[in-house]
Design an enzyme around this catalytic site. Structure first.
Site, PDB file in Angstrom:
ATOM      1  N   CYS A 263     -25.983  19.553  62.171  1.00 15.17           N
ATOM      2  CA  CYS A 263     -27.120  19.447  63.231  1.00 15.17           C
ATOM      3  C   CYS A 263     -28.168  19.919  62.745  1.00 15.17           C
ATOM      4  CB  CYS A 263     -26.905  19.114  64.774  1.00 15.17           C
ATOM      5  SG  CYS A 263     -28.807  18.151  65.508  1.00 15.17           S
TER       6      CYS A 263
ATOM      7  N   ASP B 258     -25.047   7.517  61.262  1.00 14.01           N
ATOM      8  CA  ASP B 258     -25.282   8.297  61.886  1.00 14.01           C
ATOM      9  C   ASP B 258     -26.884   7.586  61.658  1.00 14.01           C
ATOM     10  OD1 ASP B 258     -27.109  10.417  63.206  1.00 14.01           O
ATOM     11  OD2 ASP B 258     -26.015  12.288  61.055  1.00 14.01           O
TER      12      ASP B 258
ATOM     13  N   HIS C 251     -23.036  10.388  64.436  1.00 19.65           N
ATOM     14  CA  HIS C 251     -24.050  12.298  64.258  1.00 19.65           C
ATOM     15  C   HIS C 251     -22.882  12.161  65.057  1.00 19.65           C
ATOM     16  CE1 HIS C 251     -26.775  14.742  64.099  1.00 19.65           C
ATOM     17  NE2 HIS C 251     -26.704  15.067  65.528  1.00 19.65           N
TER      18      HIS C 251
END
Length: 246
Positions: free
Chosen positions: A126, A184, A215
């Site tokens: 991330c 994602d 994600h």
């Protein structure tokens, strides 16, 4: 490998002391160092468990608190809307130069650690994937594994939301491993294409992996977790670091 008891150190940075968790094998010897960047929630259970997995495969792992200037030492944000709101706000308040200063502080600490060979890599998911990419801009980082790096394609990390990460791709001397989920929304197909094309044009040495996943599929908490893909991806990560940092 089994691990020693975790150590907590406070590293000096240009923007103040930074609490950092150190995980390393219990067996005597020297191991490559890994700078491990968290998500926006800081050192949550899933993040520490993933770091322990890597440390247990023969690495000295340093996990800094990425928002140390803004949150009290030891703060962990919850995986909920309130935690997301705080993490996302701080993500674009902190200057990019401060993130880079944090990177340098952990890398220098790892390089000088008695149990480290001096070979350095970086890992993160991330925002941590983006910070890992920026760690790769440091000349002594030989390998960086970036999992679904957010804001890289938008150039929107840090204060002002106008980072230079992709523009500096040609400065990367080590090897990158990039991992994405096709489902994602934070790194859509056009964003992935821009990253791929930029790295290729800059002559960066990289490997590229896309999974049918959402994600945060690596995070072993929540409905997006995919245990099988996480097993595969982390296995590839260990192989990647062993090859690059031997």
């Amino acid at each position: 490998m089994t691990l020693r008891e975790p150590e907590i150190v406070e590293l000096p940075t240009p923007t103040g002391p930074m609490r950092t968790l150190i995980l390393r094998p219990a067996a005597a010897g020297r191991y490559p160092g890994l700078l491990f960047h968290s998500e926006i929630f800081q050192l949550t259970g899933p993040i520490v468990r993933t770091a322990a997995f890597l440390a247990g495969h023969g690495f000295v792992v340093g996990l800094p608190e990425i928002y140390h200037e803004y949150l009290a030492a030891g703060t962990v944000l919850a995986y909920d809307q309130a935690g997301s709101d705080v993490g996302n706000r701080l993500k674009t308040e902190k200057p990019v130069s401060a993130y880079d200063g944090d990177n340098r502080a952990v890398l220098d600490y790892l390089k000088g650690h008695e149990a480290c060979t001096g070979r350095l890599g970086s890992f993160g998911p991330c925002i941590g994937g983006h910070l890992t990419y920026r760690a790769a801009l440091q000349p002594d980082v030989a390998a960086a594994a970036c999992f679904y790096p957010t804001d890289l394609h938008k150039r929107s990390l840090g204060a002002g939301m106008n980072d230079d990460s992709l523009a500096r791709a040609a400065e990367i001397a080590g090897e990158l491993m990039l991992v994405f989920g096709r489902q994602d929304p934070h790194v859509p197909a056009e964003g992935r294409a821009l990253i791929y094309q930029t790295l290729t044009a800059a002559g960066v040495n990289f490997t590229w992996h896309e999974f049918n996943a959402a994600h945060a599929f690596l995070r072993d908490e929540g409905l997006r977790y995919d245990a099988e893909l996480a097993r595969q991806a982390l296995g590839m990560t260990v192989d990647f670091f062993r090859r690059c940092l031997a």
